[in-house]
Design a protein around this motif. Sequence first.
Motif, PDB file in Angstrom:
ATOM      1  N   GLU A 201       0.835  -1.193   0.000  1.00 45.48           N
ATOM      2  CA  GLU A 201       0.000   0.000   0.000  1.00 45.48           C
ATOM      3  C   GLU A 201       0.874   1.248   0.000  1.00 45.48           C
ATOM      4  OE1 GLU A 201      -4.282  -0.847   1.998  1.00 45.48           O
ATOM      5  OE2 GLU A 201      -2.684  -0.295   3.359  1.00 45.48           O
ATOM      6  N   PRO A 202       0.653   2.173  -0.952  1.00 44.65           N
ATOM      7  CA  PRO A 202       1.413   3.418  -0.968  1.00 44.65           C
ATOM      8  C   PRO A 202       0.855   4.401   0.053  1.00 44.65           C
ATOM      9  CG  PRO A 202      -0.204   3.428  -2.732  1.00 44.65           C
ATOM     10  CD  PRO A 202      -0.306   2.073  -2.063  1.00 44.65           C
ATOM     11  N   ASP A 203       1.546   5.512   0.220  1.00 43.82           N
ATOM     12  CA  ASP A 203       1.037   6.571   1.088  1.00 43.82           C
ATOM     13  C   ASP A 203      -0.226   7.168   0.472  1.00 43.82           C
ATOM     14  OD1 ASP A 203       3.180   6.227   2.815  1.00 43.82           O
ATOM     15  OD2 ASP A 203       4.403   7.754   1.803  1.00 43.82           O
ATOM     16  N   TRP A 204      -1.065   7.750   1.341  1.00 48.69           N
ATOM     17  CA  TRP A 204      -2.253   8.426   0.833  1.00 48.69           C
ATOM     18  C   TRP A 204      -1.856   9.474  -0.202  1.00 48.69           C
ATOM     19  CZ3 TRP A 204      -6.716   6.324   1.340  1.00 48.69           C
ATOM     20  CH2 TRP A 204      -7.078   5.625   2.507  1.00 48.69           C
ATOM     21  N   GLY A 205      -2.592   9.525  -1.301  1.00 50.55           N
ATOM     22  CA  GLY A 205      -2.306  10.478  -2.367  1.00 50.55           C
ATOM     23  C   GLY A 205      -1.454   9.904  -3.472  1.00 50.55           C
ATOM     24  N   SER A 206      -0.899   8.710  -3.246  1.00 48.33           N
ATOM     25  CA  SER A 206      -0.039   8.079  -4.255  1.00 48.33           C
ATOM     26  C   SER A 206      -0.678   6.845  -4.864  1.00 48.33           C
ATOM     27  CB  SER A 206       1.310   7.693  -3.629  1.00 48.33           C
ATOM     28  OG  SER A 206       1.990   8.833  -3.157  1.00 48.33           O
ATOM     29  N   GLY A 207      -1.994   6.674  -4.643  1.00 47.24           N
ATOM     30  CA  GLY A 207      -2.651   5.482  -5.157  1.00 47.24           C
ATOM     31  C   GLY A 207      -4.132   5.692  -5.376  1.00 47.24           C
ATOM     32  N   VAL A 208      -4.788   4.648  -5.800  1.00 48.31           N
ATOM     33  CA  VAL A 208      -6.238   4.626  -5.987  1.00 48.31           C
ATOM     34  C   VAL A 208      -6.753   3.281  -5.496  1.00 48.31           C
ATOM     35  CG1 VAL A 208      -6.272   6.205  -7.974  1.00 48.31           C
ATOM     36  CG2 VAL A 208      -5.989   3.731  -8.341  1.00 48.31           C
ATOM     37  N   TYR A 259      -1.477  -0.788 -19.190  1.00 50.50           N
ATOM     38  CA  TYR A 259      -1.031   0.235 -20.137  1.00 50.50           C
ATOM     39  C   TYR A 259      -2.033   1.378 -20.277  1.00 50.50           C
ATOM     40  CZ  TYR A 259       2.300  -3.403 -21.422  1.00 50.50           C
ATOM     41  OH  TYR A 259       3.292  -4.357 -21.390  1.00 50.50           O
ATOM     42  N   SER A 260      -3.130   1.316 -19.533  1.00 51.85           N
ATOM     43  CA  SER A 260      -4.143   2.366 -19.605  1.00 51.85           C
ATOM     44  C   SER A 260      -3.625   3.666 -18.992  1.00 51.85           C
ATOM     45  CB  SER A 260      -5.411   1.927 -18.870  1.00 51.85           C
ATOM     46  OG  SER A 260      -6.343   2.991 -18.785  1.00 51.85           O
ATOM     47  N   ASN A 261      -4.062   4.800 -19.567  1.00 47.93           N
ATOM     48  CA  ASN A 261      -3.720   6.109 -18.994  1.00 47.93           C
ATOM     49  C   ASN A 261      -4.597   6.448 -17.793  1.00 47.93           C
ATOM     50  OD1 ASN A 261      -1.679   6.698 -20.884  1.00 47.93           O
ATOM     51  ND2 ASN A 261      -3.188   7.405 -22.381  1.00 47.93           N
ATOM     52  N   ASP A 262      -5.663   5.675 -17.612  1.00 45.15           N
ATOM     53  CA  ASP A 262      -6.550   5.886 -16.473  1.00 45.15           C
ATOM     54  C   ASP A 262      -5.968   5.190 -15.251  1.00 45.15           C
ATOM     55  OD1 ASP A 262      -9.527   6.563 -15.546  1.00 45.15           O
ATOM     56  OD2 ASP A 262      -9.029   4.552 -14.825  1.00 45.15           O
ATOM     57  N   ASP A 263      -5.784   5.922 -14.166  1.00 42.58           N
ATOM     58  CA  ASP A 263      -5.113   5.376 -12.988  1.00 42.58           C
ATOM     59  C   ASP A 263      -5.843   4.166 -12.407  1.00 42.58           C
ATOM     60  OD1 ASP A 263      -3.062   7.170 -13.124  1.00 42.58           O
ATOM     61  OD2 ASP A 263      -3.775   8.472 -11.507  1.00 42.58           O
ATOM     62  N   VAL A 264      -7.177   4.223 -12.351  1.00 42.46           N
ATOM     63  CA  VAL A 264      -7.921   3.106 -11.765  1.00 42.46           C
ATOM     64  C   VAL A 264      -7.825   1.873 -12.661  1.00 42.46           C
ATOM     65  CG1 VAL A 264     -10.197   2.286 -11.064  1.00 42.46           C
ATOM     66  CG2 VAL A 264      -9.494   4.615 -10.499  1.00 42.46           C
ATOM     67  N   GLN A 265      -7.947   2.060 -13.974  1.00 44.13           N
ATOM     68  CA  GLN A 265      -7.818   0.918 -14.881  1.00 44.13           C
ATOM     69  C   GLN A 265      -6.419   0.313 -14.811  1.00 44.13           C
ATOM     70  OE1 GLN A 265      -8.984   1.981 -18.843  1.00 44.13           O
ATOM     71  NE2 GLN A 265     -11.172   1.791 -18.414  1.00 44.13           N
ATOM     72  N   SER A 266      -5.395   1.178 -14.782  1.00 43.73           N
ATOM     73  CA  SER A 266      -4.023   0.673 -14.709  1.00 43.73           C
ATOM     74  C   SER A 266      -3.797  -0.085 -13.412  1.00 43.73           C
ATOM     75  CB  SER A 266      -3.024   1.823 -14.827  1.00 43.73           C
ATOM     76  OG  SER A 266      -1.700   1.349 -14.740  1.00 43.73           O
ATOM     77  N   ALA A 267      -4.280   0.456 -12.294  1.00 47.48           N
ATOM     78  CA  ALA A 267      -4.130  -0.216 -11.002  1.00 47.48           C
ATOM     79  C   ALA A 267      -4.883  -1.546 -10.992  1.00 47.48           C
ATOM     80  CB  ALA A 267      -4.627   0.689  -9.875  1.00 47.48           C
ATOM     81  N   THR A 268      -6.037  -1.582 -11.651  1.00 49.06           N
ATOM     82  CA  THR A 268      -6.787  -2.830 -11.763  1.00 49.06           C
ATOM     83  C   THR A 268      -5.970  -3.867 -12.538  1.00 49.06           C
ATOM     84  OG1 THR A 268      -8.906  -1.665 -11.680  1.00 49.06           O
ATOM     85  CG2 THR A 268      -8.916  -3.891 -12.615  1.00 49.06           C
ATOM     86  N   GLY A 269      -5.285  -3.405 -13.601  1.00 55.17           N
ATOM     87  CA  GLY A 269      -4.419  -4.299 -14.366  1.00 55.17           C
ATOM     88  C   GLY A 269      -3.249  -4.805 -13.546  1.00 55.17           C
ATOM     89  N   VAL A 270      -2.687  -3.931 -12.709  1.00 53.97           N
ATOM     90  CA  VAL A 270      -1.582  -4.343 -11.838  1.00 53.97           C
ATOM     91  C   VAL A 270      -2.042  -5.451 -10.899  1.00 53.97           C
ATOM     92  CG1 VAL A 270      -0.112  -3.616  -9.909  1.00 53.97           C
ATOM     93  CG2 VAL A 270      -0.314  -2.162 -11.938  1.00 53.97           C
TER      94      VAL A 270
END
Length: 311
Positions: A201-208, A259-270
Amino acid sequence: MTQPTDNTSGRFSKASAISWLWRQLSRWPLGLLWRFASLLGPLVYHFSQRERRVTEANLNVVNPNSTVDERKQLAKQSLKHSAATMLELGHAWMAEPNKVEASILAVHGRDKLDNARTEGRGVIVLAPHFGNWEVLNFWLSSHFPFTAMYEPPKISALDPVIRHGRERMGASLVPTNPRGVAALLKALKRSEAIGILPDQEPDWGSGVFAPFFGRDAYTATLLPKLVARTQARVVTGVALRLPGKGFEIHFLDADEWVYSNDDVQSATGVNASVESAIALDPAQYQWEYKRYRKVVQEQQKLANFSDFRLY
């Protein structure tokens, strides 16, 4: 009259003892380390309430359709593998390099890294806490220019020991701050490989918040920024333990959503990529990490009460 405690001396003494133990264990064959882990794992399960509680809570989330007994057995196996990882640190960091290399019995998917570099692209290796990630670091830094972020340990006197162990085959360790991110970008632009821990888990503000085994987990958003600026290829890398025998390195294609530019989609892919790696052997994942801690904190705020519990 009570004498003041020399905390610095105490830390160095503890660090020296831990370093000495790693050095001794580095001489042990992997079969003996696994047998020791098989004895140590049940002790951790029975006497370490925190490790057992968090492991079982996470397994309740990710395996809701399994029986209590099935989850209990998986928890025991997971803690045995975690014990093995700790015992194998000396092997990864201090054993003769040819001994460590010989313990890597197969490498699957190396072409994914070679092809990316041939195309002039860097490679981002998502390295979850699975199997023995220090053996993965050893192999990557032995075969590629490799850069990874590094956060010093709580016992500061262990810092030079751990840093030397991780850098001895050529890895470059950079701090977990903007200067470190800049170093990762430079490495990717040189068509090199970098490593990212995708399951902390990253610090608050560095994730979604993004789903991990069907439940939201706070996930870092560093990856899409690196991909967008470098067009790097993303793979998942793990060192799968073959108990008592050695390891197999696996490189898997990451989920396309990374590879999505959308942070939530990219995080979902991760998170989907991490799930695919865990599927190789769920017992080898480090389930004792509080992966859903921040979502629990948010639920407590929204519900305006503090007795909600996951861990």
